[in-house]
Design a protein around this motif. Structure first.
Motif, PDB file in Angstrom:
ATOM      1  N   ALA A  57       1.073  -0.965   0.164  1.00 33.57           N
ATOM      2  CA  ALA A  57       0.345  -0.283  -0.022  1.00 33.57           C
ATOM      3  C   ALA A  57       0.696   1.099   0.186  1.00 33.57           C
ATOM      4  O   ALA A  57       0.678   2.230  -0.098  1.00 33.57           O
ATOM      5  CB  ALA A  57      -0.109   0.055   1.789  1.00 33.57           C
ATOM      6  N   SER A  58       2.077   1.167   0.400  1.00 32.69           N
ATOM      7  CA  SER A  58       3.569   2.612   0.656  1.00 32.69           C
ATOM      8  C   SER A  58       4.807   2.606   0.050  1.00 32.69           C
ATOM      9  O   SER A  58       5.522   1.092   0.900  1.00 32.69           O
ATOM     10  CB  SER A  58       2.668   2.992   2.465  1.00 32.69           C
ATOM     11  OG  SER A  58       3.965   4.043   2.636  1.00 32.69           O
ATOM     12  N   ALA A  59       4.385   2.404  -1.040  1.00 33.22           N
ATOM     13  CA  ALA A  59       5.665   2.934  -1.851  1.00 33.22           C
ATOM     14  C   ALA A  59       7.106   3.679  -0.252  1.00 33.22           C
ATOM     15  O   ALA A  59       7.846   3.077  -0.210  1.00 33.22           O
ATOM     16  CB  ALA A  59       6.487   3.417  -3.581  1.00 33.22           C
ATOM     17  N   ALA A  60       6.213   4.829   0.139  1.00 34.77           N
ATOM     18  CA  ALA A  60       7.675   6.012   1.218  1.00 34.77           C
ATOM     19  C   ALA A  60       7.399   4.893   2.371  1.00 34.77           C
ATOM     20  O   ALA A  60       8.893   4.447   2.521  1.00 34.77           O
ATOM     21  CB  ALA A  60       6.262   6.987   1.645  1.00 34.77           C
ATOM     22  N   LEU A  61       6.816   3.743   2.720  1.00 33.13           N
ATOM     23  CA  LEU A  61       7.126   3.182   3.713  1.00 33.13           C
ATOM     24  C   LEU A  61       7.721   1.775   3.336  1.00 33.13           C
ATOM     25  O   LEU A  61       8.532   1.477   4.339  1.00 33.13           O
ATOM     26  CB  LEU A  61       6.059   2.671   4.917  1.00 33.13           C
ATOM     27  CG  LEU A  61       4.700   3.793   5.339  1.00 33.13           C
ATOM     28  CD1 LEU A  61       4.197   3.074   5.938  1.00 33.13           C
ATOM     29  CD2 LEU A  61       6.164   4.477   6.635  1.00 33.13           C
ATOM     30  N   GLY A  62       7.984   1.495   2.084  1.00 34.65           N
ATOM     31  CA  GLY A  62       8.810   0.126   1.717  1.00 34.65           C
ATOM     32  C   GLY A  62       9.902   0.924   1.669  1.00 34.65           C
ATOM     33  O   GLY A  62      11.616   0.492   1.747  1.00 34.65           O
ATOM     34  N   HIS A 103       0.727   5.401  -0.136  1.00 35.24           N
ATOM     35  CA  HIS A 103       1.207   5.483  -0.611  1.00 35.24           C
ATOM     36  C   HIS A 103       2.543   6.568  -0.981  1.00 35.24           C
ATOM     37  O   HIS A 103       3.732   5.575  -0.820  1.00 35.24           O
ATOM     38  CB  HIS A 103       0.395   5.470  -2.640  1.00 35.24           C
ATOM     39  CG  HIS A 103       1.476   5.184  -3.160  1.00 35.24           C
ATOM     40  ND1 HIS A 103       1.373   5.943  -4.285  1.00 35.24           N
ATOM     41  CD2 HIS A 103       1.691   3.681  -3.268  1.00 35.24           C
ATOM     42  CE1 HIS A 103       2.546   4.987  -5.675  1.00 35.24           C
ATOM     43  NE2 HIS A 103       2.939   3.971  -4.673  1.00 35.24           N
ATOM     44  N   ARG A 104       2.741   7.699  -1.235  1.00 36.31           N
ATOM     45  CA  ARG A 104       3.501   8.811  -1.074  1.00 36.31           C
ATOM     46  C   ARG A 104       4.186   9.136   0.100  1.00 36.31           C
ATOM     47  O   ARG A 104       5.108   9.953  -0.024  1.00 36.31           O
ATOM     48  CB  ARG A 104       3.793   9.227  -2.362  1.00 36.31           C
ATOM     49  CG  ARG A 104       3.386   8.521  -3.885  1.00 36.31           C
ATOM     50  CD  ARG A 104       5.022   7.589  -4.309  1.00 36.31           C
ATOM     51  NE  ARG A 104       5.137   6.900  -5.201  1.00 36.31           N
ATOM     52  CZ  ARG A 104       6.075   6.322  -5.778  1.00 36.31           C
ATOM     53  NH1 ARG A 104       7.129   5.770  -4.889  1.00 36.31           N
ATOM     54  NH2 ARG A 104       5.833   5.715  -6.902  1.00 36.31           N
ATOM     55  N   LEU A 105       2.969   8.976   0.863  1.00 36.45           N
ATOM     56  CA  LEU A 105       3.093  10.033   1.848  1.00 36.45           C
ATOM     57  C   LEU A 105       3.197  11.431   1.545  1.00 36.45           C
ATOM     58  O   LEU A 105       3.755  11.763   1.917  1.00 36.45           O
ATOM     59  CB  LEU A 105       4.993   8.948   3.192  1.00 36.45           C
ATOM     60  CG  LEU A 105       4.100   8.308   3.622  1.00 36.45           C
ATOM     61  CD1 LEU A 105       4.956   7.929   5.104  1.00 36.45           C
ATOM     62  CD2 LEU A 105       2.699   8.106   4.611  1.00 36.45           C
TER      63      LEU A 105
END
Length: 998
Positions: free
Chosen positions: A96-101, A426-428
């Motif tokens: 769900a979140s590329a930023a948290l990845g 997704h991107r925060l």
């Protein structure tokens, strides 16, 4: 290298599990060791359950690569393949979140923050987040700690362990802990400043309301005070430095990015005002200078950091001002205008994608809820929550919002907030726009649990919820009742017994004790019905008091409420729908006729609810006749049929009377109608059409009962007098002629007997006792008057009129018009009498003298003994009779040559005579004004007294009620009578010139 056969099998499985780029996913899996992990069906299924399987797999591979060594890598692999809760949480975040990845790839050990899965972990609070941020020493470590905490919230959010409201509350709690940590760092960097001042941080907006987004400005206000022994100016400078430093710590970008901007622009004077003020300075500003929107913003004010005592003192001092804001002039209009301004400022290209600000967006819900809170929360402390959904629940529990409406708003708000959360996650990044790319929409839809055609389903559900929000926003936010409630004095919106008694006396209720008993009967108790009544009654009392008889209005309201008390839609209608409550108050306090009709058909209250007035618009004759004839067909006998027809008549009379009252009195939403002539025409036309439809239904009922579907003779009813002229009043008799014509092969005697039976039975059925206004058939204008037969054949009429017709009969026939029965027979009757009523060559002098003599005799014989002729609307000088006989004389004299005069309607004939130059524009205007006023007087008397009358009432309250209908305020009954005499006197002068020859 993977064998082709296995590659094909994996490729297929990846497609089945929702991967959009199976080839790339297969390559990534090939790099994962040991090989057993690559083929683990549990792992593939878990990846397929995420919002974006491709993104989740990519993030997992990056995280594995980022581990410090084989041991850590194996620990992660073992946990992911063996521990379902952690696997779902970790992969759910990665999908769900590329930023948290990205964060996990940079801080490879932070995945362990997701290991804990205890019941107490489900709803973390400020203390838990503070504990996790306790060790931060600088802005960089604060950012890392913040993201680690955010990771745990997001994991439980995407897995459904917490709902959207709990997610928003936890985000606000994390923001609170972060602000406290940032302030601690600022104080550590300037201990000398911390020693000389007290500083409180007040959260506003979504943070204050504990409904924060993943990425949002955190709105704050700062309050500062000097410690003992320090000058205020010195303390405020120190507090300002601390506040500024705290804002920079949160807002500035470092190698770990930023947290979120801290926005202090909601402070007094905005950017132009000092960053920090003392409590007394804040209080002075809000008392003297604050605008409406600033009090609306304070709804969500909550102390979150710094000196807790000072923060509590701030809220305690300012909260009373928040709940007084609704008393400000134009308060409701200002809030509504501010919402419209927000929409107008959205860039056109973004309007249709805006989740937050656009029509049907989150702001529509929030503004509607806040406006209802500010108006009703003055006297109901249960509404004073800063959290939108909690406030909405309280509004529904208190009866201020319908339960169905509240449930639909709650559902829509949760869906829209969930969309907003997942878009930002997704991107925060701070955004409220729905993405346009299909891949983004697909991920968003899947993240919300929409797995079947996620893009189409997402867009459909979004539009559906937005449509619900927009509809309910318009209904609640622009509810007319709101403005009226806001204008009540403090304490009046929830009347105690003592306050109610005082207000009743002040409003002019003649019997406040009885009125108080009605209020107690309506509003006491803990039922939802009583709660809604308590909301309505303070406003209704004022509307009742704007009439000549407030006591009667309140009593009628109690009677209607008792009759409809168990009907679920009734109170909802008054609370929610347009001007229904004010319309009902005007109708119930305007006299006896409309309330009496309503009590016999209480469901007709629903007609008052259309904001555009459509419910009160008169229905046409064809539509009425169709409804009545359908009711007649369903009836078992003629008696039941006429009862059904009377039921329609009762409802439609109420519709007409209510429209007349609202049009004459006016309401807040609908001012009094300026064109009184149009109002009179509408009433006359509506009552005449209704009478015609009722006669048509009665005729059909009698025919079916005696002869089946077809009479042995064609039969028609001809309207005469005011009926034929479309000018019936509420209590007018129906002047008619009956004509028949035997059908082919039917003996004339048989046909005559059938026609007479029809007439007798129609008159009998319509004369049966009823509480409704009577519908009396008067056939005295027939040939030979009361001495002649009630019904004649067309040939008989022709023979009579050829040989015996008198001047008065030609005069009477000016109003003849078919109203029911055989249309062709009615048309031929009109063709027969046209030469009599529009004689070639006009009238001779003898005929004119005869008409003048007949008018004088009629007035001398019919004017009631003891009546003041100058105030008799029908027979007095300058009244209806004067105007109508004058117009009719012009029709008899010139109707043959002037086509416009060949009408049964007085005002139309008068306008045609003016256009033909038969009288001046001034003369026509004077006669028209007098006719309209006299007609309105008669209508007013019937509305007020419940029985017909041609003179002004003598009883004081009734006279005042007639005056109110005619546009005269309290205490101006004398002006009304003087005005009538003046109008009638001018009219009589014109009549003397035109009718009597000067």
């Amino acid at each position: 290298m993977t064998a082709p056969g296995r590659r094909s099998s994996t490729f297929t499985r990846l497609l089945r599990h929702g991967f959009t780029d199976p080839s790339a996913a297969e390559r990534l899996l090939d790099g994962v060791e040991p090989a057993a992990v690559r083929d683990d069906p549990v792992l593939l299924e878990a990846l397929g359950g995420t919002a974006d399987p491709d993104l989740a797999l990519h993030g997992l591979v990056r995280l594995l690569e980022a581990q410090d060594g084989p041991t850590d890598r194996q620990e992660l692999l073992d946990t992911v393949t063996a521990a379902k809760p952690l696997r779902d949480r970790l992969l759910g975040v990665l999908g769900a979140s590329a930023a948290l990845g990205d964060h996990l790839a940079r801080h490879a050990g932070d995945w362990r923050a997701l290991v804990t899965y205890e019941p107490q972990d489900l709803h973390r609070g400020v203390a838990e987040f503070e504990r996790q941020l306790a060790e931060v020493t600088d802005p960089v470590s604060l950012r890392v700690g913040y993201r680690r905490c955010l990771l745990s919230i997001a994991a439980r959010d995407v897995c459904g362990t917490i709902d959207v409201a709990e997610t928003a509350a936890e985000l606000a709690d994390l923001a609170t802990a972060t602000l406290r940590a940032a302030l601690r760092l600022a104080e550590a960097g300037a201990p000398e400043d911390a020693e000389v001042c007290r500083l409180a941080v007040i959260a506003m907006g979504k943070c204050g309301g504990q409904e924060l987004n993943y990425v949002s400005d955190v709105d704050v206000i700062f309050v500062g005070e000097a410690v003992e022994g320090t000058e205020e100016a010195v303390a405020l400078r120190a507090a300002t430095r601390l506040a500024s430093h705290m804002m920079r710590i949160c807002s500035e970008t470092t190698v770990e990015g930023s947290i979120w901007p801290v926005d202090a622009n909601l402070r007094p004077e905005g950017r132009n005002g000092p960053l920090v003020r003392t409590l007394s300075s804040h209080l002075a500003y809000y008392q003297r200078w604050a605008k409406t929107w600033e009090f609306q913003a304070l709804l969500k004010a909550r102390p979150v950091a710094g000196d807790p005592g000072l923060g509590d003192a701030y809220v305690e001092a300012l909260q009373p001002l928040v709940w007084q804001a609704a008393e400000r002039e134009n308060f409701v209009a200002d809030v509504q205008k501010m919402r419209r301004r927000v929409v107008e400022n959205i860039p056109p290209a973004e309007v249709d994608r805006q989740l937050k600000l656009g029509p049907g967006g989150l702001r529509d819900v929030e503004f509607a809820v806040q406006l209802l809170q500010l108006v009703h929360g003055r006297d109901d402390a249960s509404l004073r929550s800063g959290t939108t959904l909690d406030a909405l629940t309280a509004l529904a529990a208190g009866g201020y919002v319908g339960r169905v409406d509240a449930a639909q708003l709650d559902e829509a708000y949760r869906f829209l907030r969930s969309m907003e959360h997942r878009i930002q996650l997704h991107r925060l990044r701070r955004t409220h726009l729905v993405p346009e790319e299909e891949a983004d929409l697909r991920r968003l839809g899947r993240s919300l649990g929409l797995r079947t055609d996620p893009v189409a389903t997402l867009l459909r559900e979004w539009r559906r919820h937005a449509s619900v929000v927009r509809r309910l926003h318009e209904k609640l936010f622009y509810r007319p009742l709101l403005d009226a409630v806001a204008q009540l004095a403090p304490g009046e919106a929830r009347l105690s017994a003592e306050a109610a008694r005082e207000r009743l006396v002040a409003l002019g209720y003649a019997d406040p004790a009885a009125a108080l008993r009605h209020l107690e009967a309506l509003a006491s108790g803990v039922t939802r019905k009583a709660a809604i009544q308590r909301t309505l009654l303070p406003v209704l009392l004022g509307w009742f008091a704007d009439s000549a008889d407030p006591d009667a209005g309140l009593l009628n309201f109690r009677n209607v409420s008792d009759a409809l008390g168990k009907t679920p839609w009734y109170l909802r209608l008054l609370r929610d729908e347009g001007a229904a409550a004010e319309n009902l108050a005007r109708v119930l306090s305007a006299g006896r006729l409309a309330p009496d009709l309503l009590m016999r058909a209480p469901e007709a209250v629903a007609l008052l609810g259309d904001g555009d007035g459509a419910g009160l618009a008169p229905r046409g004759r064809v539509q009425l006749e169709q409804e009545i004839l359908a009711a007649v067909r369903r009836a078992d006998d003629a008696g039941q049929a006429v009862t059904a027809a009377r039921g329609v008549r009762r409802r439609e009379l109420f519709r007409t009377a209510a429209a007349d009252i609202v049009g004459s009195y006016g309401t807040e939403a609908q001012p009094a109608e300026a064109d009184q002539g149009a109002l009179v025409d509408r009433v006359g036309g509506a009552v005449s059409d209704l009478t015609a439809a009722t006669l048509a239904g009665t005729l059909r009922a009698v025919t079916r009962a005696g002869w089946g579907e077809v009479l042995p003779t064609r039969f028609a009813v001809i309207g005469m007098g005011r009926f034929g002229g479309h000018e019936l009043g509420y209590g007018s008799d129906a002047d008619v002629l009956f004509v028949h014509e035997p059908r082919d092969g039917v003996d004339e005697r048989e046909a005559g007997e059938a026609a007479n039976k029809v007439v007798a039975e129609m008159r009998r059925l319509l004369a049966l006792p009823s509480a409704d206004p009577p519908l009396l058939i008067d056939a005295d204008l027939r040939p030979e008057g009361k001495s002649g037969p009630l019904v004649r054949t067309l040939k008989s009429y022709e023979a009579y009129y050829r040989r015996w017709s008198l001047t008065w009969e030609s005069h009477a026939l000016l109003r003849a018009e078919p109203v029911a029965g055989d249309a062709d027979l009615g048309r031929r009757f009109i063709e027969l009498v046209d030469p009599l009523r529009y004689p070639a060559g006009g009238l001779g002098d003898d005929a004119v003298r005869e008409i003048r003599r007949l008018k004088a005799r009629m007035e001398s014989e019919r004017l009631p003994r003891g009546a003041d002729p100058k105030l008799h609307a029908k027979l007095g000088p300058g009244g209806l009779s004067d105007v109508e006989w004058t117009v009719q004389l012009l029709q008899l004299q010139h109707g043959c040559e002037v086509a416009g005069l060949r009408t049964t309607r007085t005002r139309e004939a008068l306008a045609a005579a003016r256009e033909a130059g038969l009288l001046t524009e001034e003369q026509a205007g004077i006669l028209d004004e007098a006719w309209v006023l006299a007609t309105r007087v008669r209508n007013a008397v019937m509305l007020v007294r419940g029985r017909a009358g041609d003179t002004f009432p003598s009883e004081r309250r009734e006279l005042a009620a007639v005056g109110r209908y005619l546009g005269y305020g309290p205490g101006h009954a004398g002006d009304m009578l003087d005005g009538y005499r003046r109008t009638a006197r001018r009219s009589r002068t014109v009549v003397e010139e035109l009718f009597y020859g000067g």
